[in-house]
Write an enzyme that holds these catalytic residues in place. Structure first.
Site, mmCIF file in Angstrom:
data_model
loop_
_atom_site.group_PDB
_atom_site.id
_atom_site.type_symbol
_atom_site.label_atom_id
_atom_site.label_comp_id
_atom_site.label_asym_id
_atom_site.label_seq_id
_atom_site.Cartn_x
_atom_site.Cartn_y
_atom_site.Cartn_z
ATOM 1 N N LYS A 40 3.300 68.685 -82.686
ATOM 2 C CA LYS A 40 2.164 69.023 -83.546
ATOM 3 C C LYS A 40 1.858 70.517 -83.482
ATOM 4 O O LYS A 40 1.582 71.151 -84.510
ATOM 5 C CB LYS A 40 0.927 68.233 -83.094
ATOM 6 C CG LYS A 40 -0.349 68.598 -83.844
ATOM 7 C CD LYS A 40 -1.559 67.858 -83.315
ATOM 8 C CE LYS A 40 -2.153 68.523 -82.095
ATOM 9 N NZ LYS A 40 -2.911 69.769 -82.444
ATOM 10 N N ASN A 41 1.918 71.080 -82.275
ATOM 11 C CA ASN A 41 1.544 72.480 -82.092
ATOM 12 C C ASN A 41 2.601 73.460 -82.584
ATOM 13 O O ASN A 41 2.384 74.668 -82.522
ATOM 14 C CB ASN A 41 1.226 72.744 -80.616
ATOM 15 C CG ASN A 41 -0.048 72.047 -80.173
ATOM 16 O OD1 ASN A 41 -0.883 71.668 -80.993
ATOM 17 N ND2 ASN A 41 -0.191 71.858 -78.875
ATOM 18 N N ARG A 114 -8.462 73.764 -87.503
ATOM 19 C CA ARG A 114 -8.588 75.215 -87.344
ATOM 20 C C ARG A 114 -7.376 75.963 -87.918
ATOM 21 O O ARG A 114 -7.284 77.180 -87.798
ATOM 22 C CB ARG A 114 -8.737 75.558 -85.853
ATOM 23 C CG ARG A 114 -10.074 75.102 -85.280
ATOM 24 C CD ARG A 114 -10.154 75.325 -83.783
ATOM 25 N NE ARG A 114 -11.457 74.909 -83.291
ATOM 26 C CZ ARG A 114 -12.483 75.731 -83.082
ATOM 27 N NH1 ARG A 114 -12.360 77.012 -83.329
ATOM 28 N NH2 ARG A 114 -13.637 75.279 -82.637
ATOM 29 N N CYS A 138 -11.208 69.858 -82.258
ATOM 30 C CA CYS A 138 -11.728 68.987 -81.199
ATOM 31 C C CYS A 138 -12.829 69.694 -80.428
ATOM 32 O O CYS A 138 -12.761 70.897 -80.166
ATOM 33 C CB CYS A 138 -10.594 68.599 -80.236
ATOM 34 S SG CYS A 138 -9.472 67.364 -80.912
ATOM 35 N N ASP A 328 -3.316 69.993 -71.963
ATOM 36 C CA ASP A 328 -3.143 68.750 -72.715
ATOM 37 C C ASP A 328 -2.556 67.623 -71.872
ATOM 38 O O ASP A 328 -2.611 66.454 -72.269
ATOM 39 C CB ASP A 328 -2.243 68.980 -73.937
ATOM 40 C CG ASP A 328 -2.896 69.867 -74.973
ATOM 41 O OD1 ASP A 328 -3.953 69.475 -75.484
ATOM 42 O OD2 ASP A 328 -2.367 70.949 -75.253
ATOM 43 N N VAL A 350 -8.455 76.266 -68.893
ATOM 44 C CA VAL A 350 -8.112 76.657 -70.259
ATOM 45 C C VAL A 350 -9.256 76.379 -71.226
ATOM 46 O O VAL A 350 -9.681 77.260 -71.970
ATOM 47 C CB VAL A 350 -6.824 75.942 -70.714
ATOM 48 C CG1 VAL A 350 -6.463 76.342 -72.148
ATOM 49 C CG2 VAL A 350 -5.673 76.276 -69.772
#
Length: 456
Positions: A40-41, A114, A138, A328, A350
């Site tokens: 996804k990233n 975003r 989120c 994550d 983070v």
């Protein structure tokens, strides 16, 4: 309607999820094989990069997740033609007719994403202007866009804040800049890369993020004709070029999803083969997984994660930017740590508000305390700001079923794991949020033998 509920339904609907609530009968080990697609990233940023090319791009292994649908909608309102390719997961992106989009159209497609901020550099190059609405995402911390705006100003953009969003223009074009990030922000690094490749002159970025997804984005940009070098001291240098072409690229696998299913295997005392996972990008996770007591086998086509029997062991974890332990990864793993005999400590450095998900675990019987102090590692930037960013997990605890509302993407998947682990029945609501980053997670639960029913 509650904003979180509304967001969840929109994300679920985008990928054909018919309901937003799932009832799980826990206590059954997950066993079987699932397959991963692209991260996804990475894929969402690679889709944005296609705007920079003069010819169409082909991106492979694109997952069917709502964040991809959002970016596709944003590209299409800007005149980019997006079509399915020859193979499942292929997208063809043709930017030849890029145009300015109305703010309302951008806002309607962006939702809580975003991603629109990353459109700004490419659109400034192609059109000389860009508009973005207020940004969501989120609710796990401040995640300000100040880095992005400052970066774009460094390149020569004029930024005008409006009640409905932000307008940017570049009447004199964009030029190379010297950029120093106070923190290795992934988003800000992506912003620099997507802006610098066509900027006039040389850009030097220090303090850059160097995550595998960043490196894969650099691979894509180099395929397009960019000139980019990466030094060992987090310095990236980009020599601007006059034009770029389209790319053909197979996206890096989603290591965050792989870690999530690995944690699910451990927490449920199961055995899951994650097809497409690779060792190199998961080195730090694999070390911690083994320390906790999990086992794994590396294969050419994926990684098998399983609980080998015996007691799980407590660990001390400090999240960090790559090559550290990813933020994550900690939320899914915390569920497994509730089964470990002893006291584990997780220090989040983070995102300052990432432990909101533990409230549901405590309700289910977990012994977890969150603290404002920096526990288990070095002091971090959140230590003097009254954020509860350290968690102490005492175990082993037997979780029991409960009614849970998903708060965010990774926390939501962690709640699924908790429900799968718990004795009795749990009802998990707002599961559409999980569709932001986990492709076909309902089908994967079926393949792994989970006992559940969709409701609503």
């Amino acid at each position: 309607m509650n904003t979180l509920v509304d967001d969840a339904k929109q994300h679920g609907t985008a990928v054909g999820l018919p309901v937003d609530r799932i009832t799980i009968n826990g206590g059954k080990p997950l066993r079987g094989r699932i397959e991963l697609k692209g991260a996804k990233n990475l894929v969402t940023k690679a889709m944005v990069a296609a705007i920079l090319g003069d010819t169409p791009s082909v991106l492979k292994d694109v997952p069917n997740i709502s964040d991809v649908r959002i970016v596709r909608g944003l590209l299409e309102v800007h005149g980019v033609t997006v079509t399915e390719g020859a193979d499942e997961g292929d997208l063809v992106l043709d930017p030849s007719a890029v145009e300015t989009a109305h703010m309302a159209e951008v806002d309607a497609h962006a939702g809580s994403s975003r991603i629109p901020i990353l459109f700004c550099g490419p659109l400034l190059h192609r059109l000389g202007e860009a508009f973005i609405p207020d940004l969501g995402g989120c609710r796990i911390g401040d995640r300000p866009i100040d880095y992005h705006l400052e970066v774009l100003r460094n390149f020569g953009a004029i930024v005008e804040k409006l009640p409905s969003g932000i307008r940017m223009s570049a009447p004199n074009g964009l030029h190379g800049a010297k950029v120093s990030l106070p923190y290795p922000s992934v988003g800000a690094t992506e912003q620099v890369l997507l802006t610098a490749v066509l900027a006039d002159g040389i850009t030097e970025l220090s303090g850059a993020a160097i995550e595998p997804e960043i490196m894969d984005l650099i691979n894509i940009l180099q395929k397009m004709g960019a000139i980019i070098s990466v030094d060992t001291d987090r310095v990236i240098r980009i020599e601007g070029v006059e034009k770029l072409q389209g790319y053909t690229h197979r996206a890096l696998f989603d290591r965050n999803e792989a870690a999530s299913w690995a944690a699910a295997a451990l927490a449920t005392e199961g055995d899951i083969f994650v097809g497409g996972a690779r060792q190199a990008e998961m080195l730090m996770f694999l070390n911690v997984f083994r320390k906790v007591g999990g086992a794994f086998d590396i294969h050419e086509d994926g990684i098998r994660f399983y609980h080998p029997g015996g007691e799980l062991k407590p660990v001390i974890i400090e999240t960090d930017v790559h090559p550290g332990f990813m933020t994550d990864w900690q939320q899914p793993l915390v569920v497994a740590l509730t089964k470990a005999k002893g006291v584990s400590i997780v220090h989040e450095t983070v995102y300052e508000q990432r432990f909101g998900f533990v409230d549901a675990l405590v309700e289910m019987g977990a012994s977890i305390e969150v603290h404002k102090e920096c526990l288990g590692g070095r002091p971090c930037r959140f230590g003097q700001r009254n954020f509860k960013h350290s968690a102490v997990i005492s175990g082993p605890s037997q979780l029991h079923g409960a009614d849970i509302e998903v708060p965010d993407l990774r926390g939501g998947f962690s709640h699924l794991i908790a429900a799968l682990t718990a004795e009795g029945r749990s009802t998990v609501s707002n599961v559409g949020i999980i569709a932001r980053g986990y492709e076909n997670f309902i089908t994967k639960l079926e393949l792994l033998g989970a006992d559940f029913a969709l409701e609503g």
